[in-house]
Motif scaffolding. Structure first.
Motif, PDB file in Angstrom:
ATOM      1  N   SER A  38     -18.065  -6.823   0.028  1.00 33.92           N
ATOM      2  CA  SER A  38     -16.607  -6.674   0.106  1.00 33.92           C
ATOM      3  C   SER A  38     -16.138  -7.198   1.458  1.00 33.92           C
ATOM      4  O   SER A  38     -16.755  -6.929   2.495  1.00 33.92           O
ATOM      5  CB  SER A  38     -16.188  -5.227  -0.138  1.00 33.92           C
ATOM      6  OG  SER A  38     -16.343  -4.470   1.012  1.00 33.92           O
ATOM      7  N   ARG A  40     -12.774  -7.683   3.992  1.00 32.44           N
ATOM      8  CA  ARG A  40     -11.407  -7.263   4.319  1.00 32.44           C
ATOM      9  C   ARG A  40     -10.883  -8.174   5.426  1.00 32.44           C
ATOM     10  O   ARG A  40     -11.499  -8.273   6.494  1.00 32.44           O
ATOM     11  CB  ARG A  40     -11.422  -5.798   4.777  1.00 32.44           C
ATOM     12  CG  ARG A  40     -10.054  -5.227   5.108  1.00 32.44           C
ATOM     13  CD  ARG A  40     -10.183  -3.739   5.499  1.00 32.44           C
ATOM     14  NE  ARG A  40      -8.920  -3.199   5.974  1.00 32.44           N
ATOM     15  CZ  ARG A  40      -7.923  -2.811   5.186  1.00 32.44           C
ATOM     16  NH1 ARG A  40      -8.048  -2.908   3.873  1.00 32.44           N
ATOM     17  NH2 ARG A  40      -6.811  -2.316   5.692  1.00 32.44           N
ATOM     18  N   ARG A  45      -0.053 -14.293   1.078  1.00 33.51           N
ATOM     19  CA  ARG A  45       0.092 -14.201  -0.384  1.00 33.51           C
ATOM     20  C   ARG A  45       1.528 -14.581  -0.756  1.00 33.51           C
ATOM     21  O   ARG A  45       2.485 -14.166  -0.096  1.00 33.51           O
ATOM     22  CB  ARG A  45      -0.201 -12.761  -0.834  1.00 33.51           C
ATOM     23  CG  ARG A  45      -0.023 -12.500  -2.319  1.00 33.51           C
ATOM     24  CD  ARG A  45      -1.236 -12.880  -3.100  1.00 33.51           C
ATOM     25  NE  ARG A  45      -1.123 -12.484  -4.508  1.00 33.51           N
ATOM     26  CZ  ARG A  45      -2.080 -12.636  -5.406  1.00 33.51           C
ATOM     27  NH1 ARG A  45      -3.236 -13.162  -5.055  1.00 33.51           N
ATOM     28  NH2 ARG A  45      -1.924 -12.279  -6.654  1.00 33.51           N
ATOM     29  N   LEU A  65      -6.070  -7.789   2.758  1.00 33.23           N
ATOM     30  CA  LEU A  65      -6.666  -7.481   1.450  1.00 33.23           C
ATOM     31  C   LEU A  65      -8.157  -7.209   1.596  1.00 33.23           C
ATOM     32  O   LEU A  65      -8.808  -7.711   2.512  1.00 33.23           O
ATOM     33  CB  LEU A  65      -6.485  -8.667   0.499  1.00 33.23           C
ATOM     34  CG  LEU A  65      -5.064  -9.006   0.031  1.00 33.23           C
ATOM     35  CD1 LEU A  65      -5.113 -10.191  -0.927  1.00 33.23           C
ATOM     36  CD2 LEU A  65      -4.408  -7.822  -0.652  1.00 33.23           C
ATOM     37  N   THR A  66      -8.683  -6.410   0.659  1.00 34.42           N
ATOM     38  CA  THR A  66     -10.139  -6.217   0.571  1.00 34.42           C
ATOM     39  C   THR A  66     -10.592  -6.774  -0.771  1.00 34.42           C
ATOM     40  O   THR A  66     -10.144  -6.318  -1.826  1.00 34.42           O
ATOM     41  CB  THR A  66     -10.505  -4.717   0.673  1.00 34.42           C
ATOM     42  OG1 THR A  66      -9.932  -4.189   1.869  1.00 34.42           O
ATOM     43  CG2 THR A  66     -12.013  -4.530   0.711  1.00 34.42           C
ATOM     44  N   LEU A  67     -11.434  -7.784  -0.718  1.00 39.34           N
ATOM     45  CA  LEU A  67     -11.893  -8.453  -1.943  1.00 39.34           C
ATOM     46  C   LEU A  67     -13.350  -8.129  -2.223  1.00 39.34           C
ATOM     47  O   LEU A  67     -14.150  -7.973  -1.302  1.00 39.34           O
ATOM     48  CB  LEU A  67     -11.773  -9.980  -1.805  1.00 39.34           C
ATOM     49  CG  LEU A  67     -10.415 -10.603  -1.505  1.00 39.34           C
ATOM     50  CD1 LEU A  67     -10.551 -12.125  -1.515  1.00 39.34           C
ATOM     51  CD2 LEU A  67      -9.371 -10.176  -2.511  1.00 39.34           C
ATOM     52  N   THR A  86     -11.815 -10.469  -6.318  1.00 42.95           N
ATOM     53  CA  THR A  86     -10.785  -9.582  -6.882  1.00 42.95           C
ATOM     54  C   THR A  86     -10.439  -8.499  -5.871  1.00 42.95           C
ATOM     55  O   THR A  86     -11.302  -8.016  -5.141  1.00 42.95           O
ATOM     56  CB  THR A  86     -11.292  -8.930  -8.182  1.00 42.95           C
ATOM     57  OG1 THR A  86     -12.586  -8.362  -7.919  1.00 42.95           O
ATOM     58  CG2 THR A  86     -11.428  -9.948  -9.296  1.00 42.95           C
ATOM     59  N   ASN A  87      -9.165  -8.115  -5.878  1.00 39.45           N
ATOM     60  CA  ASN A  87      -8.694  -7.087  -4.950  1.00 39.45           C
ATOM     61  C   ASN A  87      -9.244  -5.718  -5.364  1.00 39.45           C
ATOM     62  O   ASN A  87      -9.135  -5.325  -6.530  1.00 39.45           O
ATOM     63  CB  ASN A  87      -7.156  -7.070  -4.969  1.00 39.45           C
ATOM     64  CG  ASN A  87      -6.595  -6.090  -3.968  1.00 39.45           C
ATOM     65  OD1 ASN A  87      -7.182  -5.860  -2.919  1.00 39.45           O
ATOM     66  ND2 ASN A  87      -5.465  -5.482  -4.294  1.00 39.45           N
ATOM     67  N   GLU A  89      -8.688  -2.793  -3.280  1.00 32.25           N
ATOM     68  CA  GLU A  89      -7.981  -1.707  -2.594  1.00 32.25           C
ATOM     69  C   GLU A  89      -6.493  -1.820  -2.865  1.00 32.25           C
ATOM     70  O   GLU A  89      -5.949  -2.916  -2.929  1.00 32.25           O
ATOM     71  CB  GLU A  89      -8.236  -1.773  -1.077  1.00 32.25           C
ATOM     72  CG  GLU A  89      -9.359  -0.872  -0.626  1.00 32.25           C
ATOM     73  CD  GLU A  89      -9.516  -0.847   0.897  1.00 32.25           C
ATOM     74  OE1 GLU A  89      -8.518  -1.038   1.617  1.00 32.25           O
ATOM     75  OE2 GLU A  89     -10.657  -0.633   1.349  1.00 32.25           O
ATOM     76  N   ASN A  91      -2.644  -2.236  -2.663  1.00 32.74           N
ATOM     77  CA  ASN A  91      -1.848  -3.042  -1.745  1.00 32.74           C
ATOM     78  C   ASN A  91      -0.456  -3.204  -2.336  1.00 32.74           C
ATOM     79  O   ASN A  91      -0.304  -3.376  -3.552  1.00 32.74           O
ATOM     80  CB  ASN A  91      -2.513  -4.410  -1.557  1.00 32.74           C
ATOM     81  CG  ASN A  91      -1.800  -5.278  -0.546  1.00 32.74           C
ATOM     82  OD1 ASN A  91      -0.748  -5.831  -0.817  1.00 32.74           O
ATOM     83  ND2 ASN A  91      -2.372  -5.384   0.644  1.00 32.74           N
ATOM     84  N   VAL A  94      -0.249  -6.898  -3.934  1.00 29.83           N
ATOM     85  CA  VAL A  94      -1.267  -7.420  -4.849  1.00 29.83           C
ATOM     86  C   VAL A  94      -1.843  -6.278  -5.683  1.00 29.83           C
ATOM     87  O   VAL A  94      -2.267  -5.257  -5.141  1.00 29.83           O
ATOM     88  CB  VAL A  94      -2.421  -8.102  -4.064  1.00 29.83           C
ATOM     89  CG1 VAL A  94      -3.405  -8.759  -5.009  1.00 29.83           C
ATOM     90  CG2 VAL A  94      -1.873  -9.132  -3.086  1.00 29.83           C
ATOM     91  N   HIS A 100      -7.648 -13.395  -5.644  1.00 29.50           N
ATOM     92  CA  HIS A 100      -7.041 -13.977  -4.456  1.00 29.50           C
ATOM     93  C   HIS A 100      -8.112 -14.781  -3.718  1.00 29.50           C
ATOM     94  O   HIS A 100      -9.302 -14.482  -3.834  1.00 29.50           O
ATOM     95  CB  HIS A 100      -6.491 -12.871  -3.536  1.00 29.50           C
ATOM     96  CG  HIS A 100      -5.751 -13.418  -2.344  1.00 29.50           C
ATOM     97  ND1 HIS A 100      -4.471 -13.909  -2.426  1.00 29.50           N
ATOM     98  CD2 HIS A 100      -6.127 -13.573  -1.043  1.00 29.50           C
ATOM     99  CE1 HIS A 100      -4.091 -14.329  -1.222  1.00 29.50           C
ATOM    100  NE2 HIS A 100      -5.080 -14.149  -0.366  1.00 29.50           N
TER     101      HIS A 100
END
Length: 385
Positions: A38, A40, A45, A65-67, A86-87, A89, A91, A94, A100
């Motif tokens: 993950s 961050r 965006r 974002l955290t992906l 993919t996100n 967390e 937000n 998003v 993203h």
């Protein structure tokens, strides 16, 4: 690279927060990232907004974002790193699960979390954060009409400029066209050196060519430096070192780095160490083949016999997305280190690393000879298939 925070538990899960400070740090980050981690980081965006009257507008907002990482794309020329995922967390801009792509930026921190931080990844962070490991060697590999200006960093060989000028042949009774073209060529190479080489960092500039091209170029460059009163070149004249190379192509860099005069001058650089280790391996393969192994199955057998003195392994193998395969290489590295062997992790962006990749990316110099292991290799390779 700057390490801001490191929080790793006893089970090797945890996270680190890093700040990439220069282009090369993106290459280190590329080697740290794996699918399933993950990430961050701050990103931009495009968000659609609807006003009270019903009109729809869009604006670009900066958000964090955290992906969950799915694909990693690294551009070696521009040193840019894009991470798609993919996100995971909440937000305000998003939705959860939305895709993203984050393009990591210099001097902006990011936090990377993994379920398992192994020794190879932790070593990579240590290497990236060591301020002494910077691009301290530059090289100009040239022949008439072609020159490559290259920076040799501990982690990669960066092609900074390629100069190509058509040079007509000498005509009977007239050389003026040939000489004018040569001057144009030398001028272009000189400008490339001034534009791409930071003399505050670089300790040595290697100039290599077949014949007398390098000598003529250096004579031209310093004559011009005196004429133009270019203090930068004149003050750094002792850093220039002339060496022989068979051509002006980038692959000739390997033979320049193998030159004993060069290795003694660059003894403290990682790139020279890698080239020497690979040269030692080839010498051993030629004279004592029972003490030089390559291919993962052979090398593992030698590690089991505690026979490995120096392990040569490409960082490409640690980017393998199959976790058991990657763990196999990490176990091999740990086993050699635990038994007092030396481990050299080669960068696949170095000329020496490219050569090691041709030997399946892993090779070893042994402490003592071991009889031929060709049959087990066949069995293990069929098992892997």
């Amino acid at each position: 690279m700057k390490l801001l925070q490191k929080d790793i538990e006893k089970d090797n899960a945890g996270q680190v927060t890093l700040v990439p400070e220069e282009a090369e740090d993106m290459w280190h980050t590329y080697n740290l990232l794996q699918v399933g981690d993950s990430l961050r980081a701050s990103t931009i965006r495009k968000v659609q907004t609807e006003s009270a009257t019903g009109s729809v507008g869009s604006s670009r907002v900066r958000t964090t974002l955290t992906l969950c990482v799915e694909t990693i794309d690294f551009d070696t020329q521009a040193c840019q790193l894009r991470v798609k995922g993919t996100n995971i967390e909440e937000n305000q801009f998003v939705k959860m699960g939305a895709y993203h792509t984050i393009e990591l930026e210099l001097n902006r921190k990011f936090t990377l979390a993994k379920k398992n931080w192994d020794s190879v990844v932790l070593d990579r962070i240590e290497q990236a954060c060591d301020p002494s490991q910077k691009a301290d060697v530059a090289a100009v590999v040239m022949q008439e009409g072609l020159a490559n200006v290259v920076l040799v960093t501990p982690a990669m060989t960066l092609l900074r400029a390629k100069v190509e000028v058509t040079i007509p042949r000498k005509r009977k009774g007239s050389c003026s066209q040939h000489e004018k073209a040569l001057e144009r060529f030398y001028e272009a190479v000189m400008q490339a050196i001034l534009r791409h080489i930071n003399f505050d960092v670089v300790k040595c500039v290697l100039v290599g060519s077949p014949g007398f091209v390098k000598d003529q170029f250096i004579a031209y460059m310093f004559k011009e430096a005196v004429r133009q009163d270019n203090k930068l070149l004149l003050e750094n004249r002792p850093k220039f070192m002339l060496v022989h190379s068979s051509s002006g192509h980038k692959y000739s860099l390997k033979e320049i780095l193998c030159d004993p005069a060069v290795t003694s001058r660059l003894s403290d650089t990682k790139a020279a160490g890698e080239v020497k280790a690979l040269e030692d391996f080839y010498k051993m393969l030629q004279h004592e083949p029972d003490r030089a192994f390559y291919g993962v199955a052979h090398v593992e057998k030698a590690a089991d016999a505690l026979a490995i003195d120096t392990l040569l392994i490409s960082d490409k193998l640690f980017r393998h997305q199959d976790v058991p395969t990657r763990s196999r290489y990490v176990r091999l590295v740990d086993s050699v280190r635990d038994n007092g062997g030396t481990v050299r992790i080669f960068s696949s962006l170095h000329v020496s690393g490219e050569q090691l990749t041709q030997l399946s990316g892993v090779a070893a110099i042994l402490r003592f000879p071991i009889a031929d292991l060709s049959e087990p290799e066949d069995e293990s390779s069929s098992d892997e298939d």
